[in-house]
Design a protein around this motif. Structure first.
Motif, PDB file in Angstrom:
ATOM      1  N   SER A 198       0.852  -1.188   0.000  1.00  0.00           N
ATOM      2  CA  SER A 198       0.000   0.000   0.000  1.00  0.00           C
ATOM      3  C   SER A 198       0.887   1.237   0.000  1.00  0.00           C
ATOM      4  O   SER A 198       2.068   1.153   0.359  1.00  0.00           O
ATOM      5  N   GLY A 199       0.316   2.366  -0.384  1.00  0.00           N
ATOM      6  CA  GLY A 199       1.061   3.607  -0.327  1.00  0.00           C
ATOM      7  C   GLY A 199       0.900   4.330   0.994  1.00  0.00           C
ATOM      8  O   GLY A 199       1.382   5.458   1.148  1.00  0.00           O
ATOM      9  N   SER A 200       0.246   3.710   1.969  1.00  0.00           N
ATOM     10  CA  SER A 200      -0.050   4.353   3.251  1.00  0.00           C
ATOM     11  C   SER A 200       0.353   3.451   4.408  1.00  0.00           C
ATOM     12  O   SER A 200      -0.138   2.317   4.520  1.00  0.00           O
ATOM     13  N   ASP A 201       1.213   3.949   5.285  1.00  0.00           N
ATOM     14  CA  ASP A 201       1.586   3.184   6.478  1.00  0.00           C
ATOM     15  C   ASP A 201       0.380   2.961   7.386  1.00  0.00           C
ATOM     16  O   ASP A 201       0.251   1.901   8.017  1.00  0.00           O
ATOM     17  N   GLU A 202      -0.512   3.954   7.445  1.00  0.00           N
ATOM     18  CA  GLU A 202      -1.695   3.825   8.298  1.00  0.00           C
ATOM     19  C   GLU A 202      -2.601   2.704   7.793  1.00  0.00           C
ATOM     20  O   GLU A 202      -3.110   1.888   8.582  1.00  0.00           O
ATOM     21  N   LYS A 203      -2.774   2.609   6.487  1.00  0.00           N
ATOM     22  CA  LYS A 203      -3.602   1.541   5.928  1.00  0.00           C
ATOM     23  C   LYS A 203      -2.929   0.182   6.091  1.00  0.00           C
ATOM     24  O   LYS A 203      -3.603  -0.828   6.318  1.00  0.00           O
ATOM     25  N   ILE A 204      -1.613   0.145   5.978  1.00  0.00           N
ATOM     26  CA  ILE A 204      -0.889  -1.110   6.213  1.00  0.00           C
ATOM     27  C   ILE A 204      -1.130  -1.600   7.629  1.00  0.00           C
ATOM     28  O   ILE A 204      -1.392  -2.791   7.867  1.00  0.00           O
ATOM     29  N   ALA A 205      -1.064  -0.678   8.598  1.00  0.00           N
ATOM     30  CA  ALA A 205      -1.287  -1.056   9.997  1.00  0.00           C
ATOM     31  C   ALA A 205      -2.692  -1.616  10.192  1.00  0.00           C
ATOM     32  O   ALA A 205      -2.889  -2.597  10.923  1.00  0.00           O
ATOM     33  N   ARG A 206      -3.676  -1.015   9.532  1.00  0.00           N
ATOM     34  CA  ARG A 206      -5.053  -1.498   9.649  1.00  0.00           C
ATOM     35  C   ARG A 206      -5.205  -2.864   8.994  1.00  0.00           C
ATOM     36  O   ARG A 206      -5.944  -3.726   9.488  1.00  0.00           O
ATOM     37  N   ALA A 207      -4.510  -3.090   7.883  1.00  0.00           N
ATOM     38  CA  ALA A 207      -4.560  -4.397   7.224  1.00  0.00           C
ATOM     39  C   ALA A 207      -3.899  -5.471   8.076  1.00  0.00           C
ATOM     40  O   ALA A 207      -4.362  -6.622   8.125  1.00  0.00           O
ATOM     41  N   ILE A 208      -2.820  -5.123   8.756  1.00  0.00           N
ATOM     42  CA  ILE A 208      -2.167  -6.075   9.655  1.00  0.00           C
ATOM     43  C   ILE A 208      -3.107  -6.446  10.800  1.00  0.00           C
ATOM     44  O   ILE A 208      -3.173  -7.606  11.227  1.00  0.00           O
ATOM     45  N   ALA A 209      -3.887  -5.479  11.265  1.00  0.00           N
ATOM     46  CA  ALA A 209      -4.858  -5.772  12.318  1.00  0.00           C
ATOM     47  C   ALA A 209      -5.936  -6.743  11.836  1.00  0.00           C
ATOM     48  O   ALA A 209      -6.540  -7.465  12.640  1.00  0.00           O
ATOM     49  N   LEU A 210      -6.160  -6.802  10.524  1.00  0.00           N
ATOM     50  CA  LEU A 210      -7.151  -7.719   9.957  1.00  0.00           C
ATOM     51  C   LEU A 210      -6.589  -9.115   9.694  1.00  0.00           C
ATOM     52  O   LEU A 210      -7.344 -10.019   9.362  1.00  0.00           O
ATOM     53  N   GLY A 211      -5.250  -9.262   9.800  1.00  0.00           N
ATOM     54  CA  GLY A 211      -4.670 -10.583   9.600  1.00  0.00           C
ATOM     55  C   GLY A 211      -3.438 -10.636   8.733  1.00  0.00           C
ATOM     56  O   GLY A 211      -2.801 -11.691   8.629  1.00  0.00           O
ATOM     57  N   ALA A 212      -3.079  -9.515   8.067  1.00  0.00           N
ATOM     58  CA  ALA A 212      -1.843  -9.517   7.285  1.00  0.00           C
ATOM     59  C   ALA A 212      -0.646  -9.655   8.222  1.00  0.00           C
ATOM     60  O   ALA A 212      -0.679  -9.210   9.372  1.00  0.00           O
ATOM     61  N   HIS A 213       0.439 -10.252   7.730  1.00  0.00           N
ATOM     62  CA  HIS A 213       1.621 -10.486   8.550  1.00  0.00           C
ATOM     63  C   HIS A 213       2.725  -9.460   8.305  1.00  0.00           C
ATOM     64  O   HIS A 213       3.507  -9.159   9.209  1.00  0.00           O
ATOM     65  N   HIS A 214       2.804  -8.934   7.089  1.00  0.00           N
ATOM     66  CA  HIS A 214       3.831  -7.961   6.738  1.00  0.00           C
ATOM     67  C   HIS A 214       3.218  -6.903   5.830  1.00  0.00           C
ATOM     68  O   HIS A 214       2.251  -7.177   5.101  1.00  0.00           O
ATOM     69  N   GLY A 215       3.792  -5.695   5.864  1.00  0.00           N
ATOM     70  CA  GLY A 215       3.343  -4.627   4.980  1.00  0.00           C
ATOM     71  C   GLY A 215       4.523  -3.980   4.277  1.00  0.00           C
ATOM     72  O   GLY A 215       5.601  -3.831   4.859  1.00  0.00           O
ATOM     73  N   ILE A 216       4.318  -3.613   3.016  1.00  0.00           N
ATOM     74  CA  ILE A 216       5.348  -2.934   2.236  1.00  0.00           C
ATOM     75  C   ILE A 216       4.748  -1.641   1.700  1.00  0.00           C
ATOM     76  O   ILE A 216       3.732  -1.675   0.991  1.00  0.00           O
ATOM     77  N   ASN A 217       5.356  -0.505   2.051  1.00  0.00           N
ATOM     78  CA  ASN A 217       4.907   0.779   1.525  1.00  0.00           C
ATOM     79  C   ASN A 217       5.503   0.951   0.134  1.00  0.00           C
ATOM     80  O   ASN A 217       6.710   1.114  -0.019  1.00  0.00           O
ATOM     81  N   ARG A 218       4.656   0.896  -0.886  1.00  0.00           N
ATOM     82  CA  ARG A 218       5.165   0.923  -2.263  1.00  0.00           C
ATOM     83  C   ARG A 218       5.712   2.292  -2.655  1.00  0.00           C
ATOM     84  O   ARG A 218       6.432   2.398  -3.646  1.00  0.00           O
ATOM     85  N   ASN A 219       5.376   3.340  -1.901  1.00  0.00           N
ATOM     86  CA  ASN A 219       5.971   4.658  -2.160  1.00  0.00           C
ATOM     87  C   ASN A 219       7.404   4.707  -1.636  1.00  0.00           C
ATOM     88  O   ASN A 219       8.302   5.219  -2.308  1.00  0.00           O
ATOM     89  N   ALA A 220       7.604   4.157  -0.437  1.00  0.00           N
ATOM     90  CA  ALA A 220       8.952   4.117   0.131  1.00  0.00           C
ATOM     91  C   ALA A 220       9.806   3.044  -0.536  1.00  0.00           C
ATOM     92  O   ALA A 220      11.032   3.168  -0.616  1.00  0.00           O
ATOM     93  N   THR A 221       9.143   1.982  -1.021  1.00  0.00           N
ATOM     94  CA  THR A 221       9.857   0.869  -1.665  1.00  0.00           C
ATOM     95  C   THR A 221       9.207   0.587  -3.018  1.00  0.00           C
ATOM     96  O   THR A 221       8.425  -0.357  -3.164  1.00  0.00           O
TER      97      THR A 221
END
Length: 345
Positions: A198-221
């Protein structure tokens, strides 16, 4: 036994293409014909496609005035002669491709879609063939249930029905729209390891709360595929849900494992992509287009939702009188789904 129905009802229509043409109109309510049911609509969820169809037709031969949207949950209030699938009082969901019962349709003409070219469901009442509906989940509200027919079923088809996902596999999910968040929950519920981009760290955190294990910010990476390879020890992901199109598909090809699967679902950046042949051959990967699924698969999904306790993510709900505002929110982007509450019952 049928209940007393109003003689008139309201539905949203466009007389010609354009979101600015949306208008609420009153119509006489018909009696159910043989094989038909009358449904009191309780909630309608929006898909990105709905806005595109209203705005430009999206290649569909629309008949005007046209009512938009394909995904609804409601309650049966009348049944026509010969109907055995449902009774008055049953809670139901619409099927996106009502002619697609099972298997694979031989052509698009065999499975036209609701909300374009077929008329949609942004309406207080809908009269349709009983064959076009399935029983709603017991565990979800009408608003939650209305999000299943396209977004949840697309994720289900990509991962479970066609992808044969099993515990221990790695899934890359791109973005945080409706399909993506259902994919996160379904994959996690089946024991898979989920990586969200995702392009948002905040959205990544919310997705992890739903069950995702890792998040990658595509803007930073921007070369997010390198991070997927690092997280999988160089092996790559078993499944990738490709939501972006364009140049992003080449990154998905580099991130998938040998013999893995890329499900082409979205076109947020571009509606075309180009890949070099040799890397495709060398990857031995399956690149598969996902176009929602048949009625039978929706019935399977409903049972799984009840069993697994999946809870759809609704970003915002709008009243029936606020449909233009709901479409505007859809176009701004959402974390999960946008729902229109047609009835509070």
């Amino acid at each position: 036994m049928n209940v007393t129905l109003p003689t008139m009802y309201q539905r949203w229509e466009i007389p010609s293409l354009g979101l600015d043409q949306l208008a609420l109109r009153e119509q006489p309510l018909p009696q159910p014909k043989a094989g038909e049911i009358i449904i009191a609509t309780e909630a309608v969820s929006l898909n990105y496609r709905d806005a595109e169809v209203v705005d430009n037709g999206m290649g569909n031969p629309l008949v005007f005035p046209f009512t938009p949207a394909s995904d609804m949950a409601g309650r049966v209030v009348a049944v026509g002669a010969g109907v055995t699938r449902f009774a008055v009082g049953d809670r139901v969901l619409s099927a996106y491709m009502p002619g697609w019962i099972d298997g694979v349709p031989l052509s698009w003409s065999e499975a036209p879609t609701r909300g374009g070219p077929l008329s949609g469901v942004m309406s207080q009442y809908v009269a349709d063939s009983a064959e076009w509906y399935v029983h709603a989940p017991r565990t979800l509200s009408a608003a939650e249930a209305s999000t299943l027919p396209v977004a949840a079923l697309t994720a289900w088809m990509a991962l479970l029905e066609l992808g044969k996902l099993h515990a221990g596999q790695t899934v890359v999910v791109q973005g945080t729209g409706g399909v993506s968040l259902f994919a996160v929950q379904l994959a996690a519920a089946h024991g898979a390891r989920v990586i969200i981009t995702s392009g948002s760290d905040e959205k990544i955190a919310r997705a992890i709360a739903l069950g995702a294990h890792h998040g990658i910010n595509r803007n930073a990476t921007p070369d997010w595929h390198q991070e997927v390879l690092a997280l999988t020890g160089g092996r790559g992901a078993d499944h990738i849900l490709e939501m972006t199109g364009g140049e992003n598909v080449a990154r998905s090809l580099q991130a998938v494992r040998q013999g893995g699967r890329i499900s082409i679902i979205g076109l947020l950046d571009a509606d075309t992509f180009t890949l070099p042949i040799l890397p495709v051959l060398g990857s031995r990967a399956s690149i598969v287009g996902i176009a929602v699924g048949p009625r039978r698969a929706l019935e399977d999904l409903v049972r799984a939702v009840d069993l697994l306790g999946i809870r759809p993510v609704i970003d915002a709900s709008y009243a029936f009188s606020q449909v233009p505002a709901a479409f505007a929110h859809l176009q701004r982007g959402a974390f999960g789904k946008i729902v229109v509450q047609v009835s509070e019952k």
